[in-house]
Design a protein around this motif. Structure first.
Motif, PDB file in Angstrom:
ATOM      1  N   ARG A  98      27.417  32.218  14.891  1.00  0.00           N
ATOM      2  CA  ARG A  98      28.245  31.678  13.806  1.00  0.00           C
ATOM      3  C   ARG A  98      27.343  31.434  12.611  1.00  0.00           C
ATOM      4  NH1 ARG A  98      31.781  26.983  16.967  1.00  0.00           N
ATOM      5  NH2 ARG A  98      32.317  28.283  18.771  1.00  0.00           N
ATOM      6  N   GLU A 145      26.681  29.341  10.210  1.00  0.00           N
ATOM      7  CA  GLU A 145      26.866  27.995   9.679  1.00  0.00           C
ATOM      8  C   GLU A 145      25.568  27.564   9.000  1.00  0.00           C
ATOM      9  OE1 GLU A 145      28.998  25.326  12.256  1.00  0.00           O
ATOM     10  OE2 GLU A 145      28.285  26.452  13.988  1.00  0.00           O
ATOM     11  N   GLY A 166      20.271  21.168  16.154  1.00  0.00           N
ATOM     12  CA  GLY A 166      21.488  21.212  16.970  1.00  0.00           C
ATOM     13  C   GLY A 166      22.542  22.176  16.454  1.00  0.00           C
ATOM     14  N   ARG A 167      22.242  22.877  15.385  1.00  0.00           N
ATOM     15  CA  ARG A 167      23.224  23.828  14.850  1.00  0.00           C
ATOM     16  C   ARG A 167      22.488  25.099  14.427  1.00  0.00           C
ATOM     17  NH1 ARG A 167      28.243  23.183  13.842  1.00  0.00           N
ATOM     18  NH2 ARG A 167      28.301  20.910  13.763  1.00  0.00           N
ATOM     19  N   TYR A 168      22.720  26.168  15.142  1.00  0.00           N
ATOM     20  CA  TYR A 168      21.991  27.406  14.907  1.00  0.00           C
ATOM     21  C   TYR A 168      22.980  28.537  14.666  1.00  0.00           C
ATOM     22  CZ  TYR A 168      18.817  24.224  17.095  1.00  0.00           C
ATOM     23  OH  TYR A 168      18.126  23.086  17.388  1.00  0.00           O
ATOM     24  N   PHE A 226      23.375  30.646  19.007  1.00  0.00           N
ATOM     25  CA  PHE A 226      23.236  29.534  19.930  1.00  0.00           C
ATOM     26  C   PHE A 226      23.828  29.982  21.260  1.00  0.00           C
ATOM     27  CE2 PHE A 226      27.692  28.047  19.934  1.00  0.00           C
ATOM     28  CZ  PHE A 226      28.178  28.721  18.816  1.00  0.00           C
ATOM     29  N   GLN A 263      26.066  29.224  24.881  1.00  0.00           N
ATOM     30  CA  GLN A 263      27.098  28.417  25.525  1.00  0.00           C
ATOM     31  C   GLN A 263      27.170  28.732  27.014  1.00  0.00           C
ATOM     32  OE1 GLN A 263      30.800  29.152  23.399  1.00  0.00           O
ATOM     33  NE2 GLN A 263      30.437  27.407  22.037  1.00  0.00           N
ATOM     34  N   ARG A 275      40.089  19.799  17.446  1.00  0.00           N
ATOM     35  CA  ARG A 275      39.303  21.002  17.755  1.00  0.00           C
ATOM     36  C   ARG A 275      39.577  22.096  16.723  1.00  0.00           C
ATOM     37  NH1 ARG A 275      35.961  21.551  20.169  1.00  0.00           N
ATOM     38  NH2 ARG A 275      36.241  22.998  21.870  1.00  0.00           N
ATOM     39  N   ALA A 318      28.524  16.625  19.611  1.00  0.00           N
ATOM     40  CA  ALA A 318      29.361  17.237  20.650  1.00  0.00           C
ATOM     41  C   ALA A 318      28.519  18.168  21.508  1.00  0.00           C
ATOM     42  CB  ALA A 318      30.516  17.999  20.019  1.00  0.00           C
ATOM     43  N   ALA A 321      29.875  19.454  24.441  1.00  0.00           N
ATOM     44  CA  ALA A 321      30.806  20.392  25.082  1.00  0.00           C
ATOM     45  C   ALA A 321      32.196  20.162  24.509  1.00  0.00           C
ATOM     46  CB  ALA A 321      30.825  20.180  26.591  1.00  0.00           C
ATOM     47  N   ALA A 371      33.496  25.015  26.747  1.00  0.00           N
ATOM     48  CA  ALA A 371      32.190  25.591  26.453  1.00  0.00           C
ATOM     49  C   ALA A 371      31.199  24.457  26.258  1.00  0.00           C
ATOM     50  CB  ALA A 371      32.256  26.450  25.200  1.00  0.00           C
ATOM     51  N   GLY A 389      27.579  23.357  24.764  1.00  0.00           N
ATOM     52  CA  GLY A 389      26.539  23.770  23.819  1.00  0.00           C
ATOM     53  C   GLY A 389      25.198  23.660  24.527  1.00  0.00           C
ATOM     54  N   ARG A 438      22.147  22.210  22.596  1.00  0.00           N
ATOM     55  CA  ARG A 438      22.221  20.749  22.418  1.00  0.00           C
ATOM     56  C   ARG A 438      21.976  20.027  23.737  1.00  0.00           C
ATOM     57  NH1 ARG A 438      27.435  20.126  18.410  1.00  0.00           N
ATOM     58  NH2 ARG A 438      26.705  21.718  16.933  1.00  0.00           N
TER      59      ARG A 438
HETATM   60  P1  ATP Z   1      30.908  21.333  16.130  1.00  0.00           P
HETATM   61  O1  ATP Z   1      32.001  20.376  15.861  1.00  0.00           O
HETATM   62  O2  ATP Z   1      29.617  20.673  16.508  1.00  0.00           O
HETATM   63  O3  ATP Z   1      30.757  22.366  15.062  1.00  0.00           O
HETATM   64  P2  ATP Z   1      32.585  23.160  17.551  1.00  0.00           P
HETATM   65  O4  ATP Z   1      33.851  22.412  17.753  1.00  0.00           O
HETATM   66  O5  ATP Z   1      32.498  24.141  16.450  1.00  0.00           O
HETATM   67  O6  ATP Z   1      31.356  22.122  17.458  1.00  0.00           O
HETATM   68  P3  ATP Z   1      33.003  24.680  19.934  1.00  0.00           P
HETATM   69  O7  ATP Z   1      33.524  25.882  19.297  1.00  0.00           O
HETATM   70  O8  ATP Z   1      33.933  23.793  20.640  1.00  0.00           O
HETATM   71  O9  ATP Z   1      32.147  23.850  18.887  1.00  0.00           O
HETATM   72  O10 ATP Z   1      31.806  25.059  20.917  1.00  0.00           O
HETATM   73  C1  ATP Z   1      31.478  24.264  22.063  1.00  0.00           C
HETATM   74  C2  ATP Z   1      30.095  23.653  21.928  1.00  0.00           C
HETATM   75  O11 ATP Z   1      29.157  24.609  21.455  1.00  0.00           O
HETATM   76  C3  ATP Z   1      30.003  22.518  20.927  1.00  0.00           C
HETATM   77  O12 ATP Z   1      30.426  21.314  21.488  1.00  0.00           O
HETATM   78  C4  ATP Z   1      28.534  22.504  20.597  1.00  0.00           C
HETATM   79  O13 ATP Z   1      27.813  21.765  21.569  1.00  0.00           O
HETATM   80  C5  ATP Z   1      28.142  23.947  20.710  1.00  0.00           C
HETATM   81  N1  ATP Z   1      27.994  24.563  19.381  1.00  0.00           N
HETATM   82  C6  ATP Z   1      28.967  24.949  18.521  1.00  0.00           C
HETATM   83  N2  ATP Z   1      28.459  25.486  17.412  1.00  0.00           N
HETATM   84  C7  ATP Z   1      27.097  25.443  17.562  1.00  0.00           C
HETATM   85  C8  ATP Z   1      25.987  25.866  16.762  1.00  0.00           C
HETATM   86  N3  ATP Z   1      26.164  26.464  15.587  1.00  0.00           N
HETATM   87  N4  ATP Z   1      24.738  25.654  17.240  1.00  0.00           N
HETATM   88  C9  ATP Z   1      24.538  25.061  18.446  1.00  0.00           C
HETATM   89  N5  ATP Z   1      25.530  24.661  19.236  1.00  0.00           N
HETATM   90  C10 ATP Z   1      26.807  24.846  18.815  1.00  0.00           C
END
Ligand code: ATP
Ligand code: MG
Length: 417
Positions: free
Chosen positions: A110, A112, A117-119, A122, A124, A255, A277, A279, A302, A304, A307
């Motif tokens: 993704r 982003e 914690g945000r890559y 990443f 799952q 969500r 978050a 999971a 899913a 993360g 994380r």
């Molecule tokens: P967030 O609110 O943190 O953006 P999300 O709702 O987009 O999470 P989900 O699509 O539900 O995330 O994905 C499930 C899990 O994957 C998340 O709870 C998080 O732990 C992890 N995750 C999501 N996006 C990323 C990211 N860019 N880098 C690392 N971990 C991620």
């Protein structure tokens, strides 16, 4: 050359934690009747656009989408659910047995804003269950997450749960939400205003502070559930209580994906700062039919992975994996013999190393120390001339002389003791 922004190497120092999580998760999934599935990293863009929803953050701005050489629009998977549903439908799995449970682990993509914690790449760990609409499965999936985190020694995690209702209760809720949003139009950001027509529910996950403030009193799906959805949610909560799983009902949790119905949840930790978050999951009872299969209830989550490992790093000291044996071999003949012994020992799961660089005795002993060898085998010209070698126990500094006949067997016996 450097990695691309938001992409990273996972180096051997932390791999142990990744392996530990994967091992625990696999054991747990297998005990609960899940089978591993592997899906492609690349899919048609349309798959994600249709399932995740056109007006979501993921589809609007986060997907890695490109045209291949023939002009087909392809996307690096941003999540696994859509692909697993595609696979379930494509292989007509419902025909032989509609009830299926899958798990998988792998990279997601993704685009982003990268931060701790945000890559952009990443990982799952994902689980999906098809063909069961019973609320016990909702509880069970949350229970599995709870159990996994317990096994990993994690505390301070909380399940935030909500029910998003079904297409039966959605219209009444949507109406109430729109009325509320109309009254907040002055404060909402442009993105939210645009989504009001397209997908008002998505406004509830806007991250802009002003919007969040304006939405505090937004109507909750929980106040608009139909009797069947209410019953379903009540059973989920009761079951979790009976199983001792800590949860809080969070009416603001919606969500960021369009396909959810009924139960949705997130597992949050207090130890990761903003990216709290670890999971997320939920029911998606309409998606299989939307992607061309027969109406089939389904639900999944899913984790993360990145994380989760970051939380584990805070509580686990890095484990040193000491070497079993280091062979100090001096001279060409000794190296040749040592090489053969070391391969034999390695084959027998004795972690053995030697150094081929022709270093001095002193340098080799230093290296044995650095590698934290439990034993050192000293094999010089003098020893070899007498058909012996010296084995030193580094902890006790005791030394024994060993004959070359049956040397490997003797070493295995002593070292594995
Ligand atoms: P967030 O609110 O943190 O953006 P999300 O709702 O987009 O999470 P989900 O699509 O539900 O995330 O994905 C499930 C899990 O994957 C998340 O709870 C998080 O732990 C992890 N995750 C999501 N996006 C990323 C990211 N860019 N880098 C690392 N971990 C991620
Ligand atoms: Mg996100």
């Amino acid at each position: 050359m450097q990695t691309i922004r938001g992409f990273r190497d996972i180096l051997p120092e932390t791999i142990r934690l990744w392996q530990k999580v994967e091992k625990e998760a696999t054991q747990l999934f297998e005990a609960f009747g899940f089978s591993e599935i592997r899906i492609p990293i690349l899919e048609k863009t349309e798959l994600f656009a249709r399932s995740i929803g056109e007006a979501t953050d993921i589809v609007e701005k986060e997907m890695y989408t490109f045209e291949d050489r023939k002009g087909d629009k392809l996307t690096l998977r941003p999540e696994a659910t859509a692909s697993i549903v595609r696979s379930y439908v494509q292989h007509k799995m419902y025909a032989s047995d509609p009830v299926r449970k899958f798990f998988m682990t792998g990279p997601m993509f993704r685009r982003e804003r990268p931060q701790k914690g945000r890559y952009r790449q990443f990982y799952q760990i994902d689980a999906e269950v098809f063909g069961i609409d019973s609320p016990y499965i909702d509880s069970q999936l949350i229970f599995i997450l709870h159990e996994l985190f317990m096994r990993l020694g994690l505390t301070g995690l909380f399940a935030h749960i909500n029910s998003l209702g079904c297409p039966g209760c959605r219209p009444a809720y949507q109406k109430a939400l729109l009325e509320f949003l109309e009254s907040k139009k002055e404060t909402l950001c442009e993105n939210c205003l645009r989504r009001m027509d397209k997908n008002p529910l998505r406004i509830l996950d806007c991250k802009v502070i002003e919007c969040k403030g304006a939405l505090v009193d937004a109507p909750s799906t929980l106040d608009h559930l139909c009797p069947a959805c209410t019953d379903h949610f009540e059973t989920v909560k009761r079951t979790l209580e009976n199983q001792g799983v800590d949860f809080i009902v969070d009416k603001t949790l919606v969500r960021g994906l369009d396909y959810y119905t009924r139960t949705a949840w997130e597992i949050q930790t207090t130890t990761l700062g903003a990216q709290s978050a670890v999971a997320g999951g939920g029911r998606y009872d309409k998606l299989v039919a939307e992607l061309g299969g027969p109406p089939t209830p389904a639900i999944g989550f899913a984790i993360g992975f990145d994380r989760l490992v970051e939380v584990l790093e805070q509580i686990e000291a890095p484990l040193e994996k000491p070497l079993d044996l280091f062979i100090v071999s001096l001279g060409e003949t000794a190296v040749e013999k040592a090489y053969l012994w070391s391969c034999e020992l390695n084959r027998n799961n004795v972690r053995t190393e030697l150094d081929f660089r022709g270093k001095s005795m002193k340098a080799l002993m230093k290296r044995a120390d650095k590698l934290k060898a439990r034993y050192v085998l000293i094999s010089g010209e003098n020893e070899l001339a007498q058909n012996t070698v010296l084995l030193r126990n580094m902890a006790t500094t005791e030394q024994v002389s060993l004959k070359l006949d049956h040397l490997v067997l003797d070493l295995i016996r002593i070292i594995k003791k």
